[in-house]
Design an enzyme around this catalytic site. Structure first.
Site, short mmCIF file in Angstrom:
data_model
loop_
_atom_site.label_atom_id
_atom_site.label_comp_id
_atom_site.label_asym_id
_atom_site.label_seq_id
_atom_site.Cartn_x
_atom_site.Cartn_y
_atom_site.Cartn_z
N ARG A 86 0.92 -1.24 0.06
CA ARG A 86 -0.02 -0.01 0.14
C ARG A 86 0.88 1.10 -0.12
NH1 ARG A 86 -4.71 -1.54 4.45
NH2 ARG A 86 -5.79 -3.04 3.01
N GLU A 111 -1.36 -9.47 -4.34
CA GLU A 111 -2.85 -10.33 -4.33
C GLU A 111 -2.55 -11.87 -4.73
OE1 GLU A 111 -5.40 -9.28 -3.50
OE2 GLU A 111 -5.12 -6.88 -3.15
N LEU A 126 5.34 -21.05 0.94
CA LEU A 126 4.10 -20.29 0.89
C LEU A 126 2.96 -20.92 0.21
CD1 LEU A 126 3.37 -17.26 1.33
CD2 LEU A 126 4.00 -16.84 -1.07
N GLY A 127 3.20 -22.22 -0.38
CA GLY A 127 2.25 -23.08 -0.62
C GLY A 127 1.53 -22.75 -1.86
N TYR A 134 -11.30 -10.84 -9.56
CA TYR A 134 -10.97 -10.21 -8.32
C TYR A 134 -9.39 -9.72 -8.56
CZ TYR A 134 -8.87 -9.36 -4.05
OH TYR A 134 -7.92 -8.47 -3.09
N ASP A 187 -13.71 -10.19 -3.33
CA ASP A 187 -13.00 -11.35 -2.56
C ASP A 187 -13.98 -12.06 -1.60
OD1 ASP A 187 -12.95 -9.63 -0.50
OD2 ASP A 187 -10.56 -10.16 -0.28
N CYS A 236 -19.45 -6.65 15.62
CA CYS A 236 -20.37 -5.57 15.18
C CYS A 236 -20.36 -4.31 15.80
CB CYS A 236 -21.85 -6.36 15.29
SG CYS A 236 -21.98 -7.78 14.26
#
Length: 346
Positions: free
Chosen positions: A25, A37, A80-81, A120, A138, A198
């Site tokens: 970011r 991503e 990381l798979g 996405y 997503d 919430c």
């Protein structure tokens, strides 16, 4: 006007005050957003951070990634798979280098055509890096909107996803990138899958699920299929300070990665017999056990010191500790390789 049509206002204000500090970011170039991503697919943010930093140090540009040998890429990705992500990233980088001069395209159709980039990921790149008016839906966004609007359709089925995507597009403000990231942070930090917080949500006054007492019921999701469980018997063969490794096939699960010799079976007894037949030796002491959980399967791993075995035909090779630290090891075999290092030094 429906209050939900104005949800970007409180949500973006909340995001300004609560946004997670993430490295991609701080410098959201198309390449940085794309790499992050892909890494974040089915992987927690905390697990990605160190990989992301190391990856960009090794391959800071699309051109660098396109030129990287595949075994070096697999080593960077090790642990990381979901290794198909890395291979698709590699293919896409080469295509971008060849067709677009190393610049990720801004046209959605062109971005979607790249290997490994779905709806996405395309929306994330275009909105966050290029400032395009695109949604990025997503799992977090599906959950947030299912609760906000009280949607009882299965969000994992195409009809439910389409219904929510339409709602996201309807409420998408000019600052689409910030809005998409705000929704992801809200879903990750507040509107979590179980026991949502919430009272901390900037949209709780407009939430249909909370009003109807369905906040712990929605979203509706198809139950996952039970994972297939197997016994994975592994051989630890040591010769002159080196251990025997096997190169997995070029296609299929954990393709083109190295492992200690291994067979899968329904029982430990059968697995040991299969290993002994494969290697022509005798299984000795069991020195290691470990359970590794993949998305669709579980390996209950058991490793044995092997005696009197010979190197079988095929893609096998002896490696010292120093050598196998430099090769891409398949999933949990990196843990086993680290465990046996003292045995190689005896």
């Amino acid at each position: 006007m429906n209050q939900l049509d104005q949800l970007p206002i409180p949500l973006l204000q909340w995001y300004r005050e609560n946004a997670r500090v993430l490295p991609w970011r701080s410098d959201p170039t198309p390449y940085h957003v794309w790499v992050s991503e892909i890494m974040l697919q089915q992987t927690r943010v905390a697990a990605v951070l160190d990989y992301y930093r190391r990856f960009l140090e090794a391959v800071p540009t699309v051109a660098d990634l396109a030129a990287l040998p595949e075994d070096a890429l697999m080593k960077l990705w090790q642990g990381l798979g979901y290794y198909s992500r890395a291979r698709n990233l590699h293919k896409a980088a080469r295509e971008i280098a060849e067709k677009y001069g190393g610049a990720i395209p801004e046209d959605k159709k062109d971005v979607r055509a790249l290997p490994g980039i779905g709806e996405y990921t395309a929306g994330a790149i275009l909105s966050m890096a290029y400032g395009k008016h695109e949604a990025a839906v997503d799992g977090n966004v599906l959950r947030v909107y299912a609760r906000l609007y009280g949607i009882e359709s299965d969000v994992l089925k195409s009809a439910g996803r389409k219904e929510i995507t339409t709602l996201v597009e309807k409420t998408l403000p000019a600052r689409a990138g910030d809005f998409n990231e705000a929704l992801m942070d809200l879903g990750s930090e507040v509107c979590v899958p179980k026991h949502p917080k919430c009272e901390k949500c900037p949209l709780h006054g407009e939430c249909a699920a909370l009003r109807l007492g369905l906040e712990n019921v929605l979203p509706i999701r198809t139950p996952k299929k039970k994972q297939k469980e197997s016994i994975a018997c592994c051989a630890v063969m040591i010769q002159e300070g080196k251990a025997l490794f096997h190169l997995r096939p070029s296609k299929g699960m954990l393709s083109s990665m190295w492992e200690l010799p291994m067979v899968l079976s329904d029982s430990e007894k059968d697995g040991v017999k299969m290993l002994e037949k494969l290697l022509g030796g005798e299984a000795g002491e069991r020195i290691w056990t470990y359970t590794h959980v993949f998305t669709h399967r579980i390996w209950h791993m058991k490793a044995y010191l092997f005696h009197g075995a010979k190197e079988p035909e095929g893609d096998y090779r002896w490696y010292s500790c120093e050598e196998y630290r430099e090769i891409p090891l398949a999933g949990p075999h990196a843990k086993l390789a680290a465990y046996i290092e003292p045995y190689l030094e005896e």
